[in-house]
Design a protein around this motif. Structure first.
Motif, PDB file in Angstrom:
ATOM      1  N   GLY A   1      67.950  -0.288  17.833  1.00 48.53           N
ATOM      2  CA  GLY A   1      67.152  -0.429  16.619  1.00 48.53           C
ATOM      3  C   GLY A   1      66.247   0.769  16.385  1.00 48.53           C
ATOM      4  N   GLU A   2      65.700   1.331  17.451  1.00 51.66           N
ATOM      5  CA  GLU A   2      64.872   2.532  17.327  1.00 51.66           C
ATOM      6  C   GLU A   2      65.682   3.685  16.746  1.00 51.66           C
TER       7      GLU A   2
ATOM      8  N   LEU B   1      65.506   9.554   8.176  1.00 50.23           N
ATOM      9  CA  LEU B   1      66.175  10.746   7.675  1.00 50.23           C
ATOM     10  C   LEU B   1      66.807  10.506   6.312  1.00 50.23           C
ATOM     11  N   SER B   2      67.359   9.320   6.111  1.00 47.84           N
ATOM     12  CA  SER B   2      67.998   9.013   4.825  1.00 47.84           C
ATOM     13  C   SER B   2      66.987   8.929   3.692  1.00 47.84           C
ATOM     14  N   LEU B   3      65.713   8.752   4.037  1.00 48.93           N
ATOM     15  CA  LEU B   3      64.631   8.700   3.047  1.00 48.93           C
ATOM     16  C   LEU B   3      63.868  10.024   2.967  1.00 48.93           C
ATOM     17  N   ASN B   4      64.450  11.075   3.566  1.00 51.38           N
ATOM     18  CA  ASN B   4      63.839  12.403   3.578  1.00 51.38           C
ATOM     19  C   ASN B   4      62.487  12.404   4.285  1.00 51.38           C
ATOM     20  N   LEU B   5      62.401  11.621   5.350  1.00 46.51           N
ATOM     21  CA  LEU B   5      61.208  11.552   6.176  1.00 46.51           C
ATOM     22  C   LEU B   5      61.525  12.120   7.554  1.00 46.51           C
ATOM     23  N   PRO B   6      60.526  12.511   8.344  1.00 46.50           N
ATOM     24  CA  PRO B   6      60.801  12.934   9.720  1.00 46.50           C
ATOM     25  C   PRO B   6      61.476  11.813  10.496  1.00 46.50           C
ATOM     26  N   SER B   7      62.334  12.175  11.421  1.00 50.66           N
ATOM     27  CA  SER B   7      63.108  11.144  12.131  1.00 50.66           C
ATOM     28  C   SER B   7      62.216  10.176  12.900  1.00 50.66           C
ATOM     29  N   ASN B   8      61.031  10.643  13.315  1.00 48.24           N
ATOM     30  CA  ASN B   8      60.127   9.786  14.091  1.00 48.24           C
ATOM     31  C   ASN B   8      59.095   9.073  13.211  1.00 48.24           C
TER      32      ASN B   8
ATOM     33  N   SER C   1      55.616   5.228  15.447  1.00 50.63           N
ATOM     34  CA  SER C   1      54.276   4.723  15.763  1.00 50.63           C
ATOM     35  C   SER C   1      54.068   3.308  15.252  1.00 50.63           C
ATOM     36  N   MET C   2      54.879   2.901  14.275  1.00 49.37           N
ATOM     37  CA  MET C   2      54.758   1.564  13.695  1.00 49.37           C
ATOM     38  C   MET C   2      55.669   0.554  14.390  1.00 49.37           C
ATOM     39  N   CYS C   3      56.355   1.005  15.427  1.00 47.45           N
ATOM     40  CA  CYS C   3      57.296   0.126  16.138  1.00 47.45           C
ATOM     41  C   CYS C   3      57.073   0.192  17.649  1.00 47.45           C
ATOM     42  N   GLN C   4      55.827   0.363  18.070  1.00 43.19           N
ATOM     43  CA  GLN C   4      55.512   0.374  19.489  1.00 43.19           C
ATOM     44  C   GLN C   4      55.470  -1.046  20.068  1.00 43.19           C
ATOM     45  N   LYS C   5      55.204  -1.998  19.209  1.00 45.25           N
ATOM     46  CA  LYS C   5      55.105  -3.407  19.606  1.00 45.25           C
ATOM     47  C   LYS C   5      55.772  -4.234  18.504  1.00 45.25           C
ATOM     48  N   PRO C   6      57.057  -3.987  18.292  1.00 47.68           N
ATOM     49  CA  PRO C   6      57.706  -4.507  17.093  1.00 47.68           C
ATOM     50  C   PRO C   6      57.978  -6.008  17.160  1.00 47.68           C
ATOM     51  N   MET C   7      58.032  -6.593  15.989  1.00 53.25           N
ATOM     52  CA  MET C   7      58.449  -7.990  15.867  1.00 53.25           C
ATOM     53  C   MET C   7      59.968  -7.996  15.708  1.00 53.25           C
ATOM     54  N   VAL C   8      60.648  -8.160  16.811  1.00 56.22           N
ATOM     55  CA  VAL C   8      62.111  -8.146  16.836  1.00 56.22           C
ATOM     56  C   VAL C   8      62.572  -9.488  17.379  1.00 56.22           C
ATOM     57  N   THR C   9      63.142 -10.288  16.517  1.00 54.06           N
ATOM     58  CA  THR C   9      63.609 -11.620  16.889  1.00 54.06           C
ATOM     59  C   THR C   9      65.118 -11.603  17.088  1.00 54.06           C
ATOM     60  N   MET C  10      65.555 -12.135  18.216  1.00 56.20           N
ATOM     61  CA  MET C  10      66.978 -12.301  18.495  1.00 56.20           C
ATOM     62  C   MET C  10      67.296 -13.781  18.459  1.00 56.20           C
ATOM     63  N   ARG C  11      68.466 -14.111  17.926  1.00 52.70           N
ATOM     64  CA  ARG C  11      68.880 -15.509  17.850  1.00 52.70           C
ATOM     65  C   ARG C  11      70.282 -15.675  18.417  1.00 52.70           C
ATOM     66  N   LEU C  12      70.490 -16.746  19.128  1.00 55.49           N
ATOM     67  CA  LEU C  12      71.824 -17.224  19.450  1.00 55.49           C
ATOM     68  C   LEU C  12      72.106 -18.355  18.475  1.00 55.49           C
ATOM     69  N   LEU C  13      73.211 -18.265  17.731  1.00 55.57           N
ATOM     70  CA  LEU C  13      73.506 -19.268  16.713  1.00 55.57           C
ATOM     71  C   LEU C  13      74.863 -19.903  16.963  1.00 55.57           C
TER      72      LEU C  13
ATOM     73  N   PRO D   1      58.572  -4.187  12.150  1.00 54.63           N
ATOM     74  CA  PRO D   1      57.634  -3.268  12.796  1.00 54.63           C
ATOM     75  C   PRO D   1      56.521  -4.021  13.511  1.00 54.63           C
ATOM     76  N   ASN D   2      55.492  -3.311  13.929  1.00 56.61           N
ATOM     77  CA  ASN D   2      54.318  -3.935  14.524  1.00 56.61           C
ATOM     78  C   ASN D   2      53.694  -4.940  13.554  1.00 56.61           C
ATOM     79  N   TYR D   3      53.045  -5.941  14.104  1.00 56.49           N
ATOM     80  CA  TYR D   3      52.460  -7.023  13.310  1.00 56.49           C
ATOM     81  C   TYR D   3      51.534  -6.489  12.219  1.00 56.49           C
ATOM     82  N   PHE D   4      50.703  -5.497  12.560  1.00 58.52           N
ATOM     83  CA  PHE D   4      49.666  -5.047  11.636  1.00 58.52           C
ATOM     84  C   PHE D   4      50.083  -3.834  10.806  1.00 58.52           C
TER      85      PHE D   4
END
Length: 323
Positions: free
Chosen positions: A151-152, A160-167, A171-183, A278-281
């Motif tokens: 995901g990172e 990059l696709s938005l013409n932004l630096p790759s990184n 900083s907004m994904c150091q403590k990301p809200m990433v939910t995984m599900r088994l369905l 991303p991070n909660y805040f």
């Protein structure tokens, strides 16, 4: 939205030159703007590991309902939307979805500072079974953590696709809200009630989703002709789709496409979606500076909490979970 879902080879992005990365990011950006969905191949997640995750899912769902309900999502002591979701618990279909699931996210302590002092209620520990040998190790330590890394890399491609630096998103994904599900979807060979599907028509809430499908079809996407097209399983790929937070973040440049699941395969269907936020805040406001913003800025965690409140029955009956 285009009629076709492209297949994008991610190997050059992971292992190639800067030019390779730019080329793949342009392909991804085009898919996100025109379709909202694409298949990702050569993603570096071993197929043998994915197969073991499916085996663990089968072990979990084959248990008695009494055993599974010991981990009922509405009984999770942390109130952070983790654990077992029985049939009809989710209401993406008006009468409840014909699926059951098991939800987990980033493992954080119960006394996490953001959770306790700042009200980040979606953070905290997971709600694990204690009777399935190797379940947590396979699901979290092996698969979930690898998916975080993938995901990172996708966030880099989106930047990059938005013409932004790759990184840009790092900083907004150091403590990301990433939910995984088994369905787990039982077969629904004949749709007797359009208000009760495997998973009702919806858009995903987060930035993007990485979905592993078992060999059974079921996922359908609504195209720009208002026709449902099948996203058939392709071996050793993930289906990637844009979610609502990324649509808001890009001021509608990236499309959060409507999709649903109807398991007409005649047999049991399993899938493994991983939803990346991303991070909660993190404040979600338009990244596109030359256009009028279409959405009011919002904190990612508050947005996701409200969407969960709208979807899960237990959150509508248990006031403590909607604080």
């Amino acid at each position: 939205m285009s009629l076709d879902i492209p297949v994008i080879d991610f190997y050059p992005f992971l292992n190639g030159t800067d030019e390779d990365r730019e080329k793949i990011s342009l392909e991804i950006g085009k898919a996100c703007r025109n379709v909202g969905f694409f298949y990702l191949s050569n993603h570096d997640i071993p197929s043998s590991l994915i197969e073991r995750v499916y085996q663990q899912a089968e072990h979990f769902f084959s248990q008695s309902i009494e055993e599974k309900m010991k981990l009922y999502i509405g009984s999770c002591p942390y109130g952070n939307n983790r654990g077992y979701t029985p049939m009809f618990e989710e209401k993406l279909s008006p009468k409840g979805d014909l699926k059951e699931g098991f939800d987990l996210a980033m493992e954080l302590p119960a006394d996490d500072k953001d959770r306790i002092e700042r009200g980040a209620i979606l953070y905290g520990p997971n709600f694990w079974p204690d009777n399935l040998h190797g379940f947590r190790e396979c699901i979290y330590n092996e698969f979930y953590l690898k998916m975080l890394s993938l995901g990172e890399k996708l966030f880099e491609a989106f930047a990059l696709s938005l013409n932004l630096p790759s990184n840009y998103f790092k900083s907004m994904c150091q403590k990301p809200m990433v939910t995984m599900r088994l369905l787990h979807y039982p077969p629904q060979t004949i749709v007797q009630d359009e208000d009760q599907l495997g998973c009702g028509a919806h858009t995903d809430y987060e930035c993007f989703t990485l979905l592993s499908q078992s060999n059974q079809s079921g996922l359908q996407i609504l195209n720009n002709k208002q026709e449902w097209i099948n996203a058939k399983p392709i071996s050793n790929t993930f289906v990637v789709n844009i979610g609502d937070l990324m649509q808001r973040w890009t001021n509608d440049q990236f499309k959060s496409a409507i999709h649903r699941v109807i398991n007409t395969s005649g047999t049991t269907r399993y899938s493994i979606p991983v939803f990346f936020g991303p991070n909660y805040f993190t404040k979600i406001k338009s990244l596109i500076n030359d256009e009028k913003e279409k959405y009011e800025p919002i904190l990612a965690g508050e947005y996701l909490t409200q969407r969960f409140n709208d979807t899960y029955q237990y959150r509508q009956t248990n006031s403590s979970s909607t604080l």
